[in-house]
Design an enzyme around this catalytic site. Sequence first.
Site, mmCIF file in Angstrom:
data_model
loop_
_atom_site.group_PDB
_atom_site.id
_atom_site.type_symbol
_atom_site.label_atom_id
_atom_site.label_comp_id
_atom_site.label_asym_id
_atom_site.label_seq_id
_atom_site.Cartn_x
_atom_site.Cartn_y
_atom_site.Cartn_z
ATOM 1 N N CYS A 99 -2.323 2.261 1.288
ATOM 2 C CA CYS A 99 -3.452 1.965 0.405
ATOM 3 C C CYS A 99 -4.606 2.856 0.839
ATOM 4 C CB CYS A 99 -3.841 0.496 0.489
ATOM 5 S SG CYS A 99 -2.502 -0.686 0.240
ATOM 6 N N ALA A 100 -4.375 4.162 0.798
ATOM 7 C CA ALA A 100 -5.237 5.114 1.502
ATOM 8 C C ALA A 100 -6.616 5.273 0.879
ATOM 9 C CB ALA A 100 -4.546 6.476 1.578
ATOM 10 N N GLY A 157 -9.287 7.966 1.960
ATOM 11 C CA GLY A 157 -8.647 8.445 3.180
ATOM 12 C C GLY A 157 -9.422 8.439 4.463
ATOM 13 N N GLY A 158 -10.466 7.622 4.593
ATOM 14 C CA GLY A 158 -11.209 7.593 5.846
ATOM 15 C C GLY A 158 -10.337 7.244 7.039
ATOM 16 N N LYS A 159 -9.494 6.232 6.873
ATOM 17 C CA LYS A 159 -8.624 5.828 7.978
ATOM 18 C C LYS A 159 -7.464 6.809 8.142
ATOM 19 C CE LYS A 159 -9.834 0.925 7.735
ATOM 20 N NZ LYS A 159 -10.723 0.997 6.553
ATOM 21 N N ASP A 185 -1.602 6.053 -2.705
ATOM 22 C CA ASP A 185 -2.529 5.203 -3.447
ATOM 23 C C ASP A 185 -2.091 5.173 -4.907
ATOM 24 O OD1 ASP A 185 -5.318 3.881 -2.635
ATOM 25 O OD2 ASP A 185 -5.416 4.437 -4.754
ATOM 26 N N ASP A 244 -4.161 -1.334 4.315
ATOM 27 C CA ASP A 244 -5.592 -1.643 4.177
ATOM 28 C C ASP A 244 -5.786 -2.124 2.742
ATOM 29 O OD1 ASP A 244 -8.298 -1.840 4.484
ATOM 30 O OD2 ASP A 244 -8.675 0.307 4.616
ATOM 31 N N CYS A 264 -11.480 -5.397 4.512
ATOM 32 C CA CYS A 264 -12.914 -5.327 4.797
ATOM 33 C C CYS A 264 -13.560 -6.648 4.387
ATOM 34 C CB CYS A 264 -13.574 -4.135 4.102
ATOM 35 S SG CYS A 264 -13.334 -4.051 2.324
#
Length: 397
Positions: free
Chosen positions: A224-225, A228-230, A248, A293, A345
Site C-alpha cells: 500500500c505504498a 512511497g515515503g516508507k 498501489d 500500511d 496512521c
Amino acid sequence: MKPVIHALMTDRLTQLLLPVLSEQQPLDKALSALFAKEKYSVSEQASAVQLAHQLMRGLSLYQALADCLFVDNPAEIWAVLASWHGYSIYGQLLPDQAELQAIASTLPAHIQQGCPDWLERLGQQELGERWALERAALFLRAPRYVRANLLKTTTAALQQALLQEGIESRLVPGVPTALEIVSDCALFQSQAFKQGWFEQQDAGSQWVADALQVKPGSRVIDACAGAGGKSLALAAKMAGKGRLLAMDIEEWKLAALQQRSRRAGAGNIETRLISSSKTIKRLADKADFLLLDVPCSGSGVLRRNPDAKWQAPMRLAELKALQQDILIRYSKMLAIGGELLYATCSIFPSENQHQVQWFLQQRPDFVLEQEQTISPAATGFDGFYWARLRRQAVITV
C-alpha cells in the site's frame, strides 16, 4: 514585531476553503490549485499554507469566538484567528486578544482545541480518558521533520549541509535518520533536497518504517505504498540492494514514487499497479518482508490534515472491513518465515490492536512478535501504530 496578513490573502483563502468545507475537496489539493492560479512567491505560499492549516485546526474555536463577538461572516473569523495568534491584518480592526482569551476559557475543552462534536464522541469511545491528551496534541502545529537519505549521506552530514544553506535543525532522540527543522525556510529549494539527500517525513513515520527488519538483498513488498515515503526509507535501509516492489491501486501515486526514487538514488525500487486480484495472486509466497500500511481514519495525523475534521465523519466500519480484506488477501504474498508489518496512521484501537487480534484468529500460521502505538501526546510525533508478525509453517498432526 507582529506578523502581517494581507487582507487580500484572507479573501483568497476564504474562496479556497468553501469547497474544502462544502465539497470535501482535500485542503492540500485546493492550495495547489490556488498557487497555480495566483503565482504566489515561495514565502507567500508558506504563509497561505500556515494560515489555512491554522484555521482548519481551530475552526470550532474561531467560529465560537466570532459568534460571541460578531455577526457570522468569513472576514470576522479571520480577524479572530489573527488576533488569537498575534498577527495583524492590513486595514482591518482586530478584536481584543485578552477578551478572546477570556471568552475561550468558558468554552468546552474540545471546542477550544478545534475538535468537532462527532470526533469528540469517537475519541472518547476509542481512548477513554487518554483522548483528552491526544486531542490537545493534535491541535498543535505539527513539527517539520526530514529523513536523511542514507543512500547518499548521513544524518550528521545532512545537518551540516542544511546549516550551510541557512537551515537550522536538531537531532531527534530515538529516530537516528530524523532531523527536526527549526527555522522557517524554503526547504525544497535547498541544494540538499535537489541532490536527494533527504525526504520530508514525520519522525513517527520513520519509526514505523524502521520497525520492518529488512536487510540488504531482501525481497520486500510495500503493498500500500502510496507516494512511497516508507518505500524510500526501506530502500535506504536495504542499502539499495535486493528488490523492493512498491504497489498501489492508484497509478499517479506510483508515478510520484518513481520520480522520488530517481532523486534518492533508490535503484532497487520497482513499482507495480494493483489492477486486479490477479496482481496479488501472482506474488503468493514471494516476499521475505511485507509492509501493509493500510488505509485508515488518519486520526493520528489530523494536525497535518485538519480539513478531515470538518468533512464527513470517519467511515470506521467501512475502513475496518477494508483493513481486514487487505490483511487476509495481501498476507498471502509473504513467504513462510517472513515478516509482516501491519501499520496505520491511526491511534484508535479498533483499527489497530483489535484488527491484529482478529487477523491472528483467522490465520493461526501468524504470530505477533511486537507492536507499538506512537502517541502524539507522548512523543510529539504524528500518531501511528505498527505490529510485526511472523508467518510460521502450519504443523499438522
